[in-house]
Design a protein around this motif. Sequence first.
Motif, short mmCIF file in Angstrom:
data_model
loop_
_atom_site.label_atom_id
_atom_site.label_comp_id
_atom_site.label_asym_id
_atom_site.label_seq_id
_atom_site.Cartn_x
_atom_site.Cartn_y
_atom_site.Cartn_z
N TYR A 1 -22.84 -22.23 7.10
CA TYR A 1 -22.62 -21.27 8.18
C TYR A 1 -21.35 -21.62 8.94
O TYR A 1 -21.12 -22.78 9.32
N ALA A 2 -20.52 -20.60 9.18
CA ALA A 2 -19.32 -20.74 10.00
C ALA A 2 -18.93 -19.37 10.50
O ALA A 2 -19.28 -18.34 9.89
N GLU A 3 -18.22 -19.31 11.59
CA GLU A 3 -17.83 -18.03 12.16
C GLU A 3 -16.85 -17.27 11.26
O GLU A 3 -16.82 -16.05 11.25
N LYS A 4 -16.05 -18.00 10.48
CA LYS A 4 -15.06 -17.38 9.61
C LYS A 4 -15.29 -17.81 8.17
O LYS A 4 -15.50 -18.99 7.88
N GLN A 5 -15.26 -16.84 7.26
CA GLN A 5 -15.47 -17.16 5.85
C GLN A 5 -14.27 -17.90 5.27
O GLN A 5 -13.13 -17.61 5.63
N ARG A 6 -14.54 -18.83 4.37
CA ARG A 6 -13.47 -19.52 3.65
C ARG A 6 -14.06 -20.22 2.44
O ARG A 6 -15.27 -20.46 2.37
N PHE A 7 -13.19 -20.52 1.50
CA PHE A 7 -13.57 -21.33 0.35
C PHE A 7 -13.34 -22.79 0.71
O PHE A 7 -12.27 -23.16 1.18
N ILE A 8 -14.36 -23.62 0.51
CA ILE A 8 -14.25 -25.03 0.85
C ILE A 8 -13.80 -25.85 -0.35
O ILE A 8 -12.87 -26.65 -0.26
N LYS B 1 -11.31 -45.53 -6.03
CA LYS B 1 -10.17 -46.44 -5.87
C LYS B 1 -8.86 -45.70 -5.68
O LYS B 1 -7.86 -46.29 -5.24
N LEU B 2 -8.83 -44.40 -5.99
CA LEU B 2 -7.59 -43.65 -5.93
C LEU B 2 -7.24 -43.28 -4.49
O LEU B 2 -8.11 -43.07 -3.65
N GLU B 3 -5.95 -43.16 -4.25
CA GLU B 3 -5.48 -42.84 -2.91
C GLU B 3 -6.04 -41.49 -2.46
O GLU B 3 -6.02 -40.51 -3.21
N GLY B 4 -6.57 -41.46 -1.25
CA GLY B 4 -7.10 -40.23 -0.68
C GLY B 4 -8.56 -39.98 -0.97
O GLY B 4 -9.15 -39.04 -0.43
N SER B 5 -9.18 -40.81 -1.81
CA SER B 5 -10.60 -40.63 -2.14
C SER B 5 -11.47 -41.29 -1.08
O SER B 5 -11.11 -42.30 -0.48
N VAL C 1 -19.69 -24.46 -6.56
CA VAL C 1 -18.62 -24.05 -5.66
C VAL C 1 -19.21 -23.98 -4.26
O VAL C 1 -20.41 -23.71 -4.09
N THR C 2 -18.37 -24.20 -3.25
CA THR C 2 -18.85 -24.29 -1.87
C THR C 2 -17.99 -23.41 -0.97
O THR C 2 -16.76 -23.47 -1.01
N TYR C 3 -18.66 -22.60 -0.16
CA TYR C 3 -18.01 -21.65 0.72
C TYR C 3 -18.53 -21.83 2.14
O TYR C 3 -19.52 -22.54 2.39
N ALA C 4 -17.90 -21.14 3.08
CA ALA C 4 -18.40 -20.96 4.44
C ALA C 4 -18.42 -19.47 4.72
O ALA C 4 -17.53 -18.72 4.28
N ALA C 5 -19.44 -19.01 5.47
CA ALA C 5 -19.56 -17.59 5.79
C ALA C 5 -20.38 -17.42 7.07
O ALA C 5 -21.20 -18.29 7.41
N PRO C 6 -20.23 -16.29 7.75
CA PRO C 6 -20.91 -16.11 9.04
C PRO C 6 -22.33 -15.56 8.96
O PRO C 6 -22.98 -15.43 10.00
N PRO D 1 -3.86 -31.10 -3.21
CA PRO D 1 -2.67 -30.95 -2.38
C PRO D 1 -2.73 -29.79 -1.39
O PRO D 1 -2.17 -29.87 -0.30
N ASP D 2 -3.40 -28.69 -1.76
CA ASP D 2 -3.51 -27.54 -0.86
C ASP D 2 -4.75 -27.57 0.02
O ASP D 2 -5.05 -26.58 0.70
N GLY D 3 -5.48 -28.69 0.02
CA GLY D 3 -6.60 -28.84 0.93
C GLY D 3 -7.96 -28.49 0.36
O GLY D 3 -8.96 -28.60 1.09
N PHE D 4 -8.05 -28.09 -0.89
CA PHE D 4 -9.35 -27.82 -1.49
C PHE D 4 -10.13 -29.13 -1.64
O PHE D 4 -9.59 -30.13 -2.12
N GLU D 5 -11.38 -29.11 -1.25
CA GLU D 5 -12.23 -30.30 -1.38
C GLU D 5 -12.83 -30.34 -2.79
O GLU D 5 -13.50 -29.40 -3.21
N ILE D 6 -12.58 -31.41 -3.49
CA ILE D 6 -13.15 -31.61 -4.82
C ILE D 6 -14.07 -32.83 -4.75
O ILE D 6 -13.62 -33.93 -4.40
#
Length: 310
Positions: free
Chosen positions: A55-62, A79-83, A10-15, A103-108
Motif C-alpha cells: 500500500y502506498a499513496e502513489k503507484q510505482r514498480f518496486i 559480498k558485492l558492493e551495494g548488497s 514482481v513487487t509494486y506499490a499501489a493506493p 543502477p536505475d533504482g530497481f530493487e532486485i
Amino acid sequence: MAKPIEIAQVTYAAPDLKLMEKFMTDFGLSCVSNKDNVLYMRGSGEQHHIHVTHYAEKQRFIGASIEVSSQEDLIELAKLEGSSVMQPSRELGGGYEVVMTMPDGFEIKAIWGREKHTKATERSAFEFNNADHKPRLNECIRVKRQPCQAIKLGHFVLHVSNHDASVKWLEERFDLLHSDYFVPPGEDGPIIGTFLRFNHGAEKVDHHAILILQSDWVGVHHCSFEVIDLDAVMTAHDYLVDKGYQLECGVGRHMLGSQIFDYWKDPFGFRVEHYTDGDMLDHHAQPVKFNGTATETTQWGMAPGLEFFQ
C-alpha cells in the motif's frame, strides 16, 4: 556468480489493494494474504507468491525477486558492493534474501529457502490435432470464458537509462545468457535491447527471464505470466473483455521468443501479460539481432501501437 532458478516475484506499490486483488484474481492469480498493507498473490505453480503489492499513496514498480540455487549463492551476492547482508526474508513464506539495487533504482532481491505450495493447476494442456499429428482421440474440447490460471511468473521487462550498464550489473550477479537483441530499425547497432535467459547448461529454459531496453523513460514495461495453452489465453481474453478491463495488445504471436501473447493494463496502468507456447533454449542457442519496426515484432494477430514501446 549466483545460479538463478526462477523469477520468483514482481513487487509494486499501489493506493488500493482491494482493487488490485480483484483485478489480479480476474487475471488468474489467487490471494495468499491481504493484510498489514501488503497483498500477496500466487499462481498455480509452486512459488509461495509471484505478485506483491504494498500500500502506498502513489503507484510505482518496486522491483523483482530471483530465486537462486543455494544459500551459498546468497553469501556470495552479499559480498558485492551495494548488497545487503544475507538476512531472513521480511515477506510471507520465510527463507533468506539479499537485497540489491540496479543502477536505475530497481530493487532486485535474491531469495532462497522460501516455502513452496503444492501445484494447483486445474487441467493439463489440450492436445492439438494438427494436419500431421492428431493425438486427441474421442475427446472434445469444451471451455468456458473464465479466468485462466496464471501458472508462474515468466519474465519482466525494464526500461533503463543505460542499457549496457544494466546488463553488466545483472551479469555480474547472476549466471545469464543472451538470447536475442534489439537494434534500431534498419541498422546493425548499437544494441538497445537484450533478452536474458538463465544458464542451465543443456537443460531447456525459457527464451528470456528478463528483457532490458534502452529508453528515455525509466520503469517497468510489463510482467508476464505463463498459462497452460492457447485455449486458456483466448477464454481469459474474452472474460477480461466482458469484465471491461483495458486491453492493450493481443492476441498475437511475438517474433522474438515466439510467445502467443495477450497484454492488459491493471487498474493502476501497469502492463500485465498472459503468454503460452514460448521458445525453449539451452546453452547452445545463439542470439540474433532484430532490426525491424515495432509492428514487425508481431508475426500475426494484434500488432502493438507505437506507445507500447514508449
